[in-house]
Design a protein around this motif. Structure first.
Motif, PDB file in Angstrom:
ATOM      1  N   UNK A  40     -14.720  -8.062  10.441  1.00  8.63           N
ATOM      2  CA  UNK A  40     -15.762  -7.047  10.507  1.00  8.63           C
ATOM      3  C   UNK A  40     -15.236  -5.713   9.975  1.00  8.63           C
ATOM      4  N   UNK A  41     -16.130  -4.740   9.690  1.00  8.57           N
ATOM      5  CA  UNK A  41     -15.671  -3.426   9.219  1.00  8.57           C
ATOM      6  C   UNK A  41     -14.676  -2.791  10.178  1.00  8.57           C
ATOM      7  N   UNK A  42     -13.625  -2.188   9.612  1.00  9.39           N
ATOM      8  CA  UNK A  42     -12.561  -1.587  10.408  1.00  9.39           C
ATOM      9  C   UNK A  42     -12.327  -0.161   9.928  1.00  9.39           C
ATOM     10  N   UNK A  43     -12.456   0.812  10.825  1.00 10.60           N
ATOM     11  CA  UNK A  43     -12.138   2.196  10.489  1.00 10.60           C
ATOM     12  C   UNK A  43     -10.646   2.433  10.706  1.00 10.60           C
ATOM     13  N   UNK A  44     -10.002   3.009   9.685  1.00  5.82           N
ATOM     14  CA  UNK A  44      -8.559   3.261   9.752  1.00  5.82           C
ATOM     15  C   UNK A  44      -8.306   4.722   9.398  1.00  5.82           C
ATOM     16  N   UNK A  45      -7.532   5.392  10.233  1.00 10.49           N
ATOM     17  CA  UNK A  45      -7.261   6.797   9.990  1.00 10.49           C
ATOM     18  C   UNK A  45      -8.532   7.622  10.050  1.00 10.49           C
ATOM     19  N   UNK A  46      -8.573   8.686   9.272  1.00 13.91           N
ATOM     20  CA  UNK A  46      -9.718   9.590   9.294  1.00 13.91           C
ATOM     21  C   UNK A  46     -10.747   9.287   8.211  1.00 13.91           C
ATOM     22  N   UNK A  47     -10.329   8.583   7.147  1.00 16.03           N
ATOM     23  CA  UNK A  47     -11.207   8.447   5.990  1.00 16.03           C
ATOM     24  C   UNK A  47     -11.589   7.016   5.633  1.00 16.03           C
ATOM     25  N   UNK A  48     -10.669   6.072   5.812  1.00 16.24           N
ATOM     26  CA  UNK A  48     -10.838   4.738   5.254  1.00 16.24           C
ATOM     27  C   UNK A  48     -11.629   3.819   6.184  1.00 16.24           C
ATOM     28  N   UNK A  49     -12.559   3.061   5.597  1.00 19.69           N
ATOM     29  CA  UNK A  49     -13.238   1.978   6.304  1.00 19.69           C
ATOM     30  C   UNK A  49     -13.091   0.721   5.447  1.00 19.69           C
ATOM     31  N   UNK A  50     -12.441  -0.306   6.002  1.00 14.36           N
ATOM     32  CA  UNK A  50     -12.306  -1.576   5.305  1.00 14.36           C
ATOM     33  C   UNK A  50     -13.512  -2.429   5.662  1.00 14.36           C
ATOM     34  N   UNK A  51     -14.260  -2.846   4.653  1.00 13.43           N
ATOM     35  CA  UNK A  51     -15.502  -3.586   4.869  1.00 13.43           C
ATOM     36  C   UNK A  51     -15.431  -4.931   4.143  1.00 13.43           C
ATOM     37  N   UNK A  52     -15.720  -6.040   4.828  1.00  8.26           N
ATOM     38  CA  UNK A  52     -15.768  -7.334   4.147  1.00  8.26           C
ATOM     39  C   UNK A  52     -16.760  -7.294   2.987  1.00  8.26           C
ATOM     40  N   UNK A 110      -0.691   6.279   6.767  1.00  8.98           N
ATOM     41  CA  UNK A 110       0.300   7.105   6.072  1.00  8.98           C
ATOM     42  C   UNK A 110      -0.140   7.440   4.654  1.00  8.98           C
ATOM     43  N   UNK A 111      -0.838   6.527   4.005  1.00 10.43           N
ATOM     44  CA  UNK A 111      -1.365   6.821   2.660  1.00 10.43           C
ATOM     45  C   UNK A 111      -2.311   8.016   2.700  1.00 10.43           C
ATOM     46  N   UNK A 112      -3.112   8.110   3.747  1.00 13.82           N
ATOM     47  CA  UNK A 112      -4.017   9.255   3.880  1.00 13.82           C
ATOM     48  C   UNK A 112      -3.242  10.570   3.897  1.00 13.82           C
ATOM     49  N   UNK A 113      -2.054  10.529   4.436  1.00 12.80           N
ATOM     50  CA  UNK A 113      -1.234  11.737   4.562  1.00 12.80           C
ATOM     51  C   UNK A 113      -0.476  12.056   3.281  1.00 12.80           C
ATOM     52  N   UNK A 114       0.003  11.021   2.591  1.00 10.11           N
ATOM     53  CA  UNK A 114       0.917  11.256   1.471  1.00 10.11           C
ATOM     54  C   UNK A 114       0.274  11.117   0.090  1.00 10.11           C
ATOM     55  N   UNK A 115      -0.949  10.617   0.025  1.00  9.20           N
ATOM     56  CA  UNK A 115      -1.676  10.609  -1.245  1.00  9.20           C
ATOM     57  C   UNK A 115      -2.682  11.755  -1.202  1.00  9.20           C
ATOM     58  N   UNK A 116      -2.376  12.817  -1.962  1.00 14.84           N
ATOM     59  CA  UNK A 116      -3.217  14.019  -1.941  1.00 14.84           C
ATOM     60  C   UNK A 116      -4.025  14.171  -3.218  1.00 14.84           C
ATOM     61  N   UNK A 117      -3.698  13.310  -4.214  1.00 14.72           N
ATOM     62  CA  UNK A 117      -4.417  13.352  -5.491  1.00 14.72           C
ATOM     63  C   UNK A 117      -3.453  13.445  -6.654  1.00 14.72           C
ATOM     64  N   UNK A 118      -3.594  12.532  -7.625  1.00 14.53           N
ATOM     65  CA  UNK A 118      -2.788  12.581  -8.831  1.00 14.53           C
ATOM     66  C   UNK A 118      -1.484  11.816  -8.780  1.00 14.53           C
ATOM     67  N   UNK A 119      -1.217  11.097  -7.691  1.00 13.06           N
ATOM     68  CA  UNK A 119       0.061  10.395  -7.548  1.00 13.06           C
ATOM     69  C   UNK A 119       0.104   9.087  -8.353  1.00 13.06           C
TER      70      UNK A 119
END
Length: 316
Positions: free
Chosen positions: A123-135, A171-180
């Motif tokens: 089922x859909x899973x919310x991870x961190x502040x931004x990401x939602x993994x959806x089947x 951790x990706x939410x924290x360390x990927x800020x754009x352009x990496x």
């Protein structure tokens, strides 16, 4: 055999019959030889040598860790109309001749159910502040501010439901800020590279030793409409793209032993400000992994834990 057999009825739409024989571990080889007379395609369940929570590329379910390691099972799958009685008679005769103490279970398997029944638990899973993994097959209306990552893991690891994957995505939410420029070693379903791309990474390179996983990852990338994620086969860091220079973020959601094995070679892929997001580590092995990183001139920037699993952020 200690009893004839148990027959489990799965309904009228059965297309395959599973013949599963459970025997004492020491009789596994003889049992496999007998079962191979019925079919060359054997499914063997032998958990006697598993003493860790992980093996390369996959995470082992708790039920397997707790399984009886004094017994093993061998299964074959035959068309439902292949003659169950004749097969049972043959197996009983062979096992009796060899003195094999076997328990035979016969189950009907509907092909459609076999392929799709697991989807009911994803089922859909919310991870961190931004990401939602959806089947991929689920309807989902994303809340404002959420990034939806649609996944069909197929036969590859990576649905977002396991602690190790959730730790890295957080951790990706924290360390990927754009352009990496992002590298994912042991990508499974491609979930981490896709998340990194959604978070604003410029380029993502996802590698796995398993061609099936790479095929699944490519399909997920295509279905996500992303053109900045490349998926390919590699054995850890051998074969990884180096034409574009170093990587800003390197993900390794594998296992402790494999992370340790690749650590000596990882420095050439890192710039001065690069970080490694290493996960798939049971807490009991964290010290071993940390010691290896530090031995090779790397430092621990951050440590995250969840339910006995550990993820490390590592820098130069």
């Amino acid at each position: 055999m200690d009893k004839d057999y148990v027959c489990e009825d799965w309904g009228t739409e059965t297309e395959w019959t599973q013949f599963k024989v459970t025997v004492p571990l020491e009789q596994l080889d003889d049992t496999s030889a007998v079962m191979s007379m019925i079919s060359n395609y054997l499914q063997i369940e032998d958990y006697s040598d598993i003493d860790l929570k992980t093996c390369y590329g996959d995470l082992i379910d708790e039920s397997i860790l707790n399984a009886d390691k004094t017994v093993a099972s061998v299964s074959v799958y035959l068309p439902a109309n292949s003659g169950t009685a004749d097969t049972v008679s043959f197996l009983k005769s062979r096992f009796a001749d060899l003195g094999i103490n076997a328990t035979l279970t016969i189950s009907g398997v509907c092909e459609e159910d076999w392929a799709n029944s697991w989807k009911a638990y994803y089922k859909p899973i919310e991870i961190g502040e931004k990401i939602v993994i959806v089947p991929a097959w689920e309807k989902y209306d994303a809340p404002v501010g959420k990034l939806v990552v649609r996944m069909d893991p197929g036969m590859a690891f990576g649905t977002g439901s396991h602690e190790t994957t959730r730790l890295v995505i957080g951790l990706l939410e924290k360390y990927v800020r754009g352009g990496e420029r992002v590298l994912d070693v042991g990508c499974g379903s491609g979930i981490l590279a896709i998340c990194a791309s959604k978070l604003g990474a410029k380029e993502c390179f996802a590698y796995d030793i398993d061609p099936v996983a790479v095929k699944v990852a490519k399909e997920n990338v295509k279905d996500s409409g992303l053109d900045n994620v490349k998926c390919d086969v590699s054995d850890l860091l051998r074969g990884v793209d180096r034409t574009g220079g170093t990587y800003d973020v390197i993900c390794a959601n594998i296992v402790a032993d494999i992370i340790i094995r690749m650590t000596p070679d990882i420095g050439v892929h890192m710039g001065e400000n690069s970080v490694i997001l290493a996960s798939g580590i049971i807490t009991e092995r964290a010290c071993d992994v940390i010691e290896c990183f530090e031995k090779h001139g790397l430092r621990i920037v951050e440590k995250a834990e969840e339910n006995g699993w550990c993820a490390l952020v590592v820098g130069k």
